[in-house]
Motif scaffolding. Structure first.
Motif, mmCIF file in Angstrom:
data_model
loop_
_atom_site.group_PDB
_atom_site.id
_atom_site.type_symbol
_atom_site.label_atom_id
_atom_site.label_comp_id
_atom_site.label_asym_id
_atom_site.label_seq_id
_atom_site.Cartn_x
_atom_site.Cartn_y
_atom_site.Cartn_z
ATOM 1 N N VAL A 37 6.279 14.070 -1.611
ATOM 2 C CA VAL A 37 7.573 14.175 -0.933
ATOM 3 C C VAL A 37 7.551 13.409 0.396
ATOM 4 N N LEU A 38 6.479 13.575 1.154
ATOM 5 C CA LEU A 38 6.364 12.879 2.437
ATOM 6 C C LEU A 38 6.342 11.361 2.265
ATOM 7 N N LEU A 39 5.578 10.891 1.285
ATOM 8 C CA LEU A 39 5.528 9.447 1.039
ATOM 9 C C LEU A 39 6.866 8.905 0.556
ATOM 10 N N PHE B 234 0.821 -1.207 0.000
ATOM 11 C CA PHE B 234 0.000 0.000 0.000
ATOM 12 C C PHE B 234 0.859 1.264 0.000
ATOM 13 N N ARG B 235 1.971 1.215 0.699
ATOM 14 C CA ARG B 235 2.864 2.372 0.684
ATOM 15 C C ARG B 235 3.462 2.556 -0.710
ATOM 16 N N THR B 236 3.813 1.465 -1.355
ATOM 17 C CA THR B 236 4.335 1.534 -2.722
ATOM 18 C C THR B 236 3.289 2.109 -3.665
ATOM 19 N N LEU B 237 2.073 1.603 -3.589
ATOM 20 C CA LEU B 237 0.992 2.117 -4.434
ATOM 21 C C LEU B 237 0.692 3.573 -4.119
ATOM 22 N N ALA B 238 0.818 3.962 -2.851
ATOM 23 C CA ALA B 238 0.602 5.354 -2.458
ATOM 24 C C ALA B 238 1.645 6.257 -3.118
ATOM 25 N N VAL B 239 2.898 5.842 -3.103
ATOM 26 C CA VAL B 239 3.961 6.642 -3.728
ATOM 27 C C VAL B 239 3.711 6.777 -5.230
ATOM 28 N N ILE B 240 3.377 5.681 -5.870
ATOM 29 C CA ILE B 240 3.170 5.703 -7.322
ATOM 30 C C ILE B 240 1.985 6.591 -7.701
ATOM 31 N N THR B 241 0.837 6.353 -7.095
ATOM 32 C CA THR B 241 -0.344 7.133 -7.477
ATOM 33 C C THR B 241 -0.184 8.605 -7.109
ATOM 34 N N ILE C 77 -5.929 8.960 -2.159
ATOM 35 C CA ILE C 77 -6.519 8.921 -0.818
ATOM 36 C C ILE C 77 -6.467 7.506 -0.252
ATOM 37 N N ALA C 78 -6.915 6.551 -1.034
ATOM 38 C CA ALA C 78 -7.088 5.193 -0.529
ATOM 39 C C ALA C 78 -5.777 4.543 -0.085
ATOM 40 N N PHE C 79 -4.757 4.590 -0.921
ATOM 41 C CA PHE C 79 -3.523 3.869 -0.595
ATOM 42 C C PHE C 79 -2.796 4.431 0.626
ATOM 43 N N PRO C 80 -2.629 5.742 0.738
ATOM 44 C CA PRO C 80 -1.992 6.230 1.966
ATOM 45 C C PRO C 80 -2.827 5.971 3.226
ATOM 46 N N VAL C 81 -4.139 6.099 3.118
ATOM 47 C CA VAL C 81 -4.989 5.874 4.296
ATOM 48 C C VAL C 81 -4.920 4.410 4.728
ATOM 49 N N VAL C 82 -4.949 3.496 3.773
ATOM 50 C CA VAL C 82 -4.813 2.074 4.120
ATOM 51 C C VAL C 82 -3.448 1.834 4.765
ATOM 52 N N ALA C 83 -2.401 2.471 4.216
ATOM 53 C CA ALA C 83 -1.062 2.319 4.807
ATOM 54 C C ALA C 83 -1.028 2.857 6.234
#
Length: 148
Positions: free
Chosen positions: A142-144, A5-12, A63-69
């Motif tokens: 940047v934060l992710l 999820f963190r990986t998907l958060a960075v990508i999206t 929204i979804a990927f960082p929140v899930v992470a």
């Protein structure tokens, strides 16, 4: 990076921030040089095309990927940065929903009317909101990235 999820958060988030930045530094300055009729016509067409499937995946994924992470990685290294990135993404989306989308709707509804008045009511406010949401999107990315 331990989390899918963190990986998907960075990508999206990176793709979304890049899209927002492209609008900020290239598309809107290019449109600003157009006469009122060209500007309003182009923005109306962009606003019809942007919320397509690829954009919606990014818009929701940001929204979804960082929140899930946030919920699946509590206490892991970088977790506070993921929380901060999630907050930036949520605020950016609130700006979009409460500010940019109503302006887009009003511009669409003005079609066939006075393009100069429609542009005056739209352009400066939309750009100000867009600068703010772009900054938030870049901050989230940047934060992710730092959390990764």
């Amino acid at each position: 990076m331990d989390s899918l999820f963190r990986t998907l958060a960075v990508i999206t988030t990176g793709l979304y921030a890049g899209f927002m930045l492209t609008f900020l530094v290239a598309i809107m300055p290019g449109l600003a040089a157009l006469p009122d009729e060209g500007f309003t016509a182009a923005m109306r067409r962009f606003n019809e095309k942007v919320p397509g499937p690829v954009f919606l995946v990014l818009f929701l994924g940001v929204i979804a990927f960082p929140v899930v992470a946030v919920f699946t990685e509590h206490g892991e290294d970088g977790w506070p940065l993921v929380v901060a990135a999630s907050a930036c993404a949520v605020v950016s989306h609130l700006v979009t929903i409460a500010g940019n989308i109503p302006l887009n709707t009003a511009l669409a509804e003005s079609e066939g009317g006075d393009d100069a008045a429609a542009r005056t009511a739209f352009e400066a406010r939309w750009n100000a909101l867009h600068r703010f949401r772009t900054a938030l999107s870049l901050a989230a990315f940047v934060l992710l990235t730092a959390a990764a």
